[in-house]
Design an enzyme around this catalytic site. Structure first.
Site, PDB file in Angstrom:
ATOM      1  N   HIS A 207      16.089  40.110  57.146  1.00 54.15           N
ATOM      2  CA  HIS A 207      16.448  39.006  58.048  1.00 54.15           C
ATOM      3  C   HIS A 207      15.356  38.705  59.061  1.00 54.15           C
ATOM      4  CE1 HIS A 207      18.098  42.067  61.049  1.00 54.15           C
ATOM      5  NE2 HIS A 207      17.549  41.204  61.869  1.00 54.15           N
TER       6      HIS A 207
ATOM      7  N   ASP B  97      19.408  44.074  53.128  1.00 57.68           N
ATOM      8  CA  ASP B  97      18.598  43.636  54.263  1.00 57.68           C
ATOM      9  C   ASP B  97      17.366  44.523  54.391  1.00 57.68           C
ATOM     10  OD1 ASP B  97      17.775  42.282  56.502  1.00 57.68           O
ATOM     11  OD2 ASP B  97      19.202  43.234  57.865  1.00 57.68           O
TER      12      ASP B  97
ATOM     13  N   GLY C 256      15.850  43.071  69.071  1.00 59.62           N
ATOM     14  CA  GLY C 256      14.423  43.363  69.084  1.00 59.62           C
ATOM     15  C   GLY C 256      14.068  44.626  68.332  1.00 59.62           C
TER      16      GLY C 256
ATOM     17  N   SER D 199      15.504  45.311  65.312  1.00 60.55           N
ATOM     18  CA  SER D 199      15.690  45.013  63.894  1.00 60.55           C
ATOM     19  C   SER D 199      14.458  45.372  63.087  1.00 60.55           C
ATOM     20  CB  SER D 199      15.957  43.511  63.701  1.00 60.55           C
ATOM     21  OG  SER D 199      17.298  43.210  63.813  1.00 60.55           O
TER      22      SER D 199
END
Length: 263
Positions: free
Chosen positions: A73, A120, A214, A216
């Protein structure tokens, strides 16, 4: 009770219903500590080009001298434009120090879903070889059979924001968390989103510790293996909602196959 569903992405959040209450402690590596990059030398800051230069957007994790992992993502919109991205390694400061490498390939998982956040995960390739040192080193990828018992201690790290929708931390933060029972996590998120076998959950308690915006794409590391990639969750450091990570062991073969495309 107000309910939110936040991606841990520095520049945006995805809200299903209403914003996080102003009293919520919801946008940082919560109750963590300032990390020494020599203790987490696999940590990288993924940056995107902006008008003024490059700005931190997500975390990433070094797995070879040309390859890194991050969350799909974070990068799925950069597949055709990898030159808009770069990574900085070897520093505990978000804006200074370390070495920077331009990105040449962005390879998100082909089945990544923006609706469910399944799969993901993405592999990044650098334009040149990453120089290793005491502050810059890869971390091992677990095989499919890797054992990750409930309660296993892991470390999550990143440059996430220090207030809800606020600015990113100026220094690298880390937190010790524990792996959560899969069925417990699935029940917790039953009304919000599906926790699948390709995901693993973790949080810290007494005090509550978690990743957030932040962070991720950053690493969750246990027993010297990157067992998770920061993916999504409900708020941050909630006793009811553990952080949800991509389970890296499920993608061992896929990662190895994609690594052949960047070398």
């Amino acid at each position: 009770m107000q309910v939110t569903f936040l991606l841990f992405l520095g520049c945006s959040s995805y809200v299903l219903t209403s914003p996080v209450p102003e009293t919520a402690d919801a946008a940082r590596i919560v109750n963590g500590y300032e990390a020494d990059i020599r203790d987490v030398p696999y940590q990288a800051s993924l940056k995107r080009r902006v008008v003024s230069g490059y700005s931190h957007m997500c975390g990433a994790v070094i797995i070879s001298d040309r390859g890194l992992l991050t969350a799909a993502h974070c990068v799925d919109q950069y597949v055709a434009n990898p030159s808009s991205l770069r990574v900085t390694v070897g520093t505990t400061n978000r804006v200074t120090g370390g070495r920077t490498y331009d990105i040449s390939r962005v390879l998100p998982h082909e089945q990544y879903s923006t609706d469910t956040l399944e799969h993901d995960i993405a592999v990044l390739g650098t334009t040149r070889t990453i120089t290793f040192s005491i502050s810059v080193a890869p971390v091992a990828i677990p095989r499919e059979s890797f054992n990750l018992p409930v309660g296993t201690e892991a470390i999550v790290s990143g440059f996430g924001t220090t207030s809800y929708e606020g600015s990113s931390s100026s220094v690298l933060l880390a937190a010790r968390v524990q792996i959560v029972d899969q069925q417990t996590c699935m029940r917790a998120y039953m009304r919000i989103g599906a926790v699948t076998s390709g995901m693993v959950c973790a949080h810290g308690v007494n005090p509550l510790r978690d990743a957030c915006q932040g962070d991720s794409g950053g690493p969750l590391v246990a027993n010297n293996h990157v067992v998770g990639i920061v993916s999504w969750g409900e708020g941050c450091a909630s006793i009811q909602y553990p952080g949800v990570y991509t389970r890296v062991s499920m993608y061992h073969t896929w990662i190895q196959q994609r690594m052949t495309l960047i070398n």
